[in-house]
Write a protein that holds these residues in place. Sequence first.
Motif, PDB file in Angstrom:
ATOM      1  N   THR A 317      36.374  22.281 105.818  1.00 14.86           N
ATOM      2  CA  THR A 317      37.097  23.841 105.140  1.00 14.86           C
ATOM      3  C   THR A 317      38.078  24.121 104.108  1.00 14.86           C
ATOM      4  O   THR A 317      38.762  25.125 103.876  1.00 14.86           O
ATOM      5  CB  THR A 317      38.645  23.214 106.400  1.00 14.86           C
ATOM      6  OG1 THR A 317      39.582  22.244 105.939  1.00 14.86           O
ATOM      7  CG2 THR A 317      37.965  22.176 107.888  1.00 14.86           C
ATOM      8  N   THR A 372      37.001  22.014 110.606  1.00 12.67           N
ATOM      9  CA  THR A 372      38.469  22.582 110.513  1.00 12.67           C
ATOM     10  C   THR A 372      38.639  21.535 112.376  1.00 12.67           C
ATOM     11  O   THR A 372      39.353  20.977 112.041  1.00 12.67           O
ATOM     12  CB  THR A 372      38.835  23.955 110.873  1.00 12.67           C
ATOM     13  OG1 THR A 372      37.632  24.107 109.939  1.00 12.67           O
ATOM     14  CG2 THR A 372      39.762  24.132 111.190  1.00 12.67           C
ATOM     15  N   ARG A 375      39.404  18.047 111.124  1.00 13.62           N
ATOM     16  CA  ARG A 375      40.472  17.843 111.224  1.00 13.62           C
ATOM     17  C   ARG A 375      42.306  18.158 111.608  1.00 13.62           C
ATOM     18  O   ARG A 375      42.607  17.463 111.215  1.00 13.62           O
ATOM     19  CB  ARG A 375      39.998  18.814 109.693  1.00 13.62           C
ATOM     20  CG  ARG A 375      41.570  18.635 108.508  1.00 13.62           C
ATOM     21  CD  ARG A 375      41.023  19.315 107.223  1.00 13.62           C
ATOM     22  NE  ARG A 375      40.292  18.787 106.480  1.00 13.62           N
ATOM     23  CZ  ARG A 375      39.452  19.395 105.884  1.00 13.62           C
ATOM     24  NH1 ARG A 375      40.179  20.541 104.677  1.00 13.62           N
ATOM     25  NH2 ARG A 375      39.072  19.012 104.615  1.00 13.62           N
ATOM     26  N   TYR A 376      42.024  18.882 112.746  1.00 17.31           N
ATOM     27  CA  TYR A 376      43.376  19.023 112.739  1.00 17.31           C
ATOM     28  C   TYR A 376      42.999  19.428 114.797  1.00 17.31           C
ATOM     29  O   TYR A 376      43.617  17.624 114.989  1.00 17.31           O
ATOM     30  CB  TYR A 376      43.106  20.441 112.781  1.00 17.31           C
ATOM     31  CG  TYR A 376      43.500  20.782 111.068  1.00 17.31           C
ATOM     32  CD1 TYR A 376      45.094  20.053 110.778  1.00 17.31           C
ATOM     33  CD2 TYR A 376      42.617  21.543 110.506  1.00 17.31           C
ATOM     34  CE1 TYR A 376      45.022  20.602 109.288  1.00 17.31           C
ATOM     35  CE2 TYR A 376      42.774  21.760 108.943  1.00 17.31           C
ATOM     36  CZ  TYR A 376      44.031  21.361 108.868  1.00 17.31           C
ATOM     37  OH  TYR A 376      43.958  21.416 107.346  1.00 17.31           O
ATOM     38  N   GLU A 398      47.996  24.501 104.869  1.00 13.43           N
ATOM     39  CA  GLU A 398      47.488  24.365 105.408  1.00 13.43           C
ATOM     40  C   GLU A 398      46.545  25.997 106.414  1.00 13.43           C
ATOM     41  O   GLU A 398      44.409  25.982 106.365  1.00 13.43           O
ATOM     42  CB  GLU A 398      47.213  23.188 106.565  1.00 13.43           C
ATOM     43  CG  GLU A 398      47.483  21.954 105.546  1.00 13.43           C
ATOM     44  CD  GLU A 398      47.686  20.753 106.895  1.00 13.43           C
ATOM     45  OE1 GLU A 398      47.926  19.757 106.410  1.00 13.43           O
ATOM     46  OE2 GLU A 398      48.306  21.184 107.747  1.00 13.43           O
ATOM     47  N   THR A 402      42.972  27.508 105.421  1.00 12.07           N
ATOM     48  CA  THR A 402      42.114  27.363 106.543  1.00 12.07           C
ATOM     49  C   THR A 402      41.143  28.914 106.932  1.00 12.07           C
ATOM     50  O   THR A 402      40.345  28.967 107.233  1.00 12.07           O
ATOM     51  CB  THR A 402      42.165  26.699 107.892  1.00 12.07           C
ATOM     52  OG1 THR A 402      42.485  25.576 106.823  1.00 12.07           O
ATOM     53  CG2 THR A 402      41.421  27.099 109.013  1.00 12.07           C
TER      54      THR A 402
END
Length: 515
Positions: A317, A372, A375-376, A398, A402
């Motif tokens: 990302t 992505t 990661r989230y 972030e 992103t």
Amino acid sequence: MLAAMPDSAPSPLSAGGPALRDGGDACPGTLRLHRADDGALARVRVPGGVLSADRAEALLAAAGRFGDGELHLTSRGNVQLRGLGAECGGGLAELLAGAGLLPSAAHERARNIVASPLAGLDGSPALGERLAELDALVCASAAAASLSGRFLFALDNGRGDVDALGADVTLIADGDAFLLRIGPGDEVFRIPAAEGPRAALRAAEAFLRAARDSGAWRVKDLPDPVRSELIRAVGAAAGPAEHRPRPRTAKAPEPGTHGPGGRHGPGGTPETTHGSGAAPETTPGSTDAPETTHGPGGTVETTPGPGYAPETTPGSTDALPGAHRHANPHGPAHTAAPANPPQAPPASAAALAVDVPLGRLTPGQWRLLTATARRYGGELRLTPWRGIVVPGPFTGAEAANTLGALAAAGLITSPDSPWTGVGACIGRPGCAKSLADVRAEAGAALGPAGRLPVYWSGCERRCGHPHGEWIDVVATPDGHRISYVRGERRDPPATVRDDPAALAAAVAAARARAL
């Protein structure tokens, strides 16, 4: 595994009437592929558009192993794989079933469910549990296996986005209840929230009984007396009817950051969401399947994008450094306009939203989105407007990083992008019926974002055209015909001969028209 498919019924925007069951269901799936000019095509149903990161990776693996490597979003938040070999059916089904994307072979084309993509992220009610319950109920119903690939369920968070799509059965969140709508009418029935999914299934099963004599594919195709009786019968079990007009134009999530209160502008201030275009369901009364283009066999196909988006660093990302653009197969006109004007850094966000130019994602873009998600928030939400919502939460830094990486990858991260609201059918060379490469023409005609969405069609079928208010551009033997459509009404068209500059100017003027 590859079956030939008959032509679907034409749209009433051209000639034709209600879609009746005078032949087999022409909608493709993962077990029944469609033969297009660029190879076989599979449509993978993704109920509610919700994909875990693992399932997103499985789709990419399927596209790379069996197809052209790209993933194509449809106007119901599903995914299509193109360029498949005729012999791939068994292997494709095995891969998708192993990932949980094919829970019932008998129901794979009946799992058509759209859901509000920002549900639970923008202050509206979460719908995930009800969505999973409805999908499970559909897959457990022997009768539901007979639903056509055109039949559509919708779960709306109360803000009217997917309610505006004119689904056959819609559940609208309203406090501790759901409002049940049958077809595109303005009557709704209030039911306890816990009973919503089962009530939706019962309504679909009642439709199948009502459609036996008429052969209708969808609620709107039923004869008026039969449709009225269906609504009366459903209401008798649900309770008194309430009048709640269906929204006539949907508001897609604008590209950028989102949180409670709506889209967040610079500094995290909530902004009014105007949406990136009208809902992509067909015009009320349309008889063609609403998930984008029809190929030579008449089956609905999705719309590839303009081909300019670059590959990004797999699994990252943070792909801004070194991001590059591939050569444009349709010429320099596609790269003349920036995809995303500069934006101020956002504050924290519950979710990010991006649009996908003409619905086509390269492997690098898909990897970036999947990374992505890992990661989230752990999932992607595919929207009925060929966009993607990435749940967070994200800090301001972030979110900025992103969005920057996604923009560098060629995705739309700003509502001011010239690609916002631009759609097109598959056109040439993917569809033998098309008179033009409308994807290239749409790219060549890009200009400032217009008030109205525009949809380019390669022939009179207008496959995948929007719902509500939009500008209709159709390729004809004499050039292009441009008209303004609002619901079932359209203004007299203007014809532009083969003059690209005049065509771009005419489209821009039409999109900018005032209410």
